[in-house]
Scaffold this motif. Sequence first.
Motif: not given
Length: 444
Positions: A378-379, A392, A373, A394, A382, A386
């Motif tokens: 970036n929520n 994953m 990300c 950030e 994710i 996820n």
Amino acid sequence: MRLVILGGGESGVGTAILGKKNGYEVFVSDYGKIKENYTAVLALNGIDWEDEKHTEALILNADVVMKSPGIPDKAPIVQKLIEKGISVISEIEFAIQFTDAVTIGITGSNGKTTTTLLVHHLLKQGGLNVGVAGNIGKSFAWQVAENKHDVYVLELSSFQLDGIINYRPHIAIITNISPDHLDRYDYDYNLYIESKFRITKNQTESDYLIYDNEDEAIQNWLKNNKIKANKIPFSLTTKPEKEGAFLEDNNINSTINNEQFTMPINEIALEGKHNIKNAMAATAVSQLLNIRKQTIRESLTNFQGVEHRLEKVLKIQGVQYINDSKATNVNSVFYALDSMTSPTVWIVGGVDKGNDYDELMPLVREKVKAIICLGVDNNKIINSFNNVVDIMVETSSMSEAVEIARRIAEKGDSVLLSPACASFDLFESYEDRGKQFKQAVFNL
């Protein structure tokens, strides 16, 4: 006649020069800062300007206003102009009245730039005196002021089309429609679709609309609305009733004015299904303008492609790095992932324009081994992926994202920058983002 221009960028300055040349009293106003190279041009041409403000007394006395595409209709100054009944138009609408050139207008959520440059390439190779403008390069108005070309290929965003009253392209192309920029259309997809179809609203029986016949939004609109232009569909799955382009036995087939053109898709320089469609659209234009078949074939074979659009940067230790920074929406990323043939480390993120990542799920499951990300928030990414990928990460800078990608990727993998978002949280523009990616790859 007083011409006021909102926005002192490329389209604004080009319009100012064209207006001045045609006897208008011209004033340029920008709420942000105007770049020095543009203020120098304005000064050289004796054009009054202001930046970092909008002085209402100097704007609300306009006879006509050209609004740059980046300024939303909701901007207070624009609302005041509309309330006063002052005509607010786009650069294309203003400039077209000063030229007899034939124009080809190209719009769509994706593929606009590639198709525009491809059409320009084909027509230029075919010997036409052709220019390219709109969202690309030197502004249309500026080129018209210099009496440059007999034919123009114009890349037109929905924002440019919103400011059209009389403009009609001789040939219009709608590459596809998918949700984009919905923040500018009250989050109403139908308003955005209407905006795209403004490209054909002034067309007559002697004009042409070339469009993707597999696109649901386009099909629905054409079912429910009548147009005067001659319809030329292209499709990978269905044959047109009369004129149009289709795919058969891995050949592009295009029939226009009873003339048939055929070419194997493996000879086309650009890769991916979406680029077969772009090639079909460009071929149809070339046939309408009587470009020789041999020239069309050669041009499709030697076209170089577009910077920041699935651009192969380098192969390092067997890992291919690909710059697709121009992918600022989900639909663009769909094309990018669809064209991947190796396990992919995907760098994604930025300013979300109301993205729905669901349509990417099957492709991410099948092709993506890790997601990096790259954004301030970036929520959403994710939360969406996820449970789909194992890795994953950030990051908040391009060099960090590329370094982590290098560590994750193995021989035979690809690292793909395809952000699905606007770039303004960490970068100046998608070009800046793409250049930083390439620089970070060169530094590995």
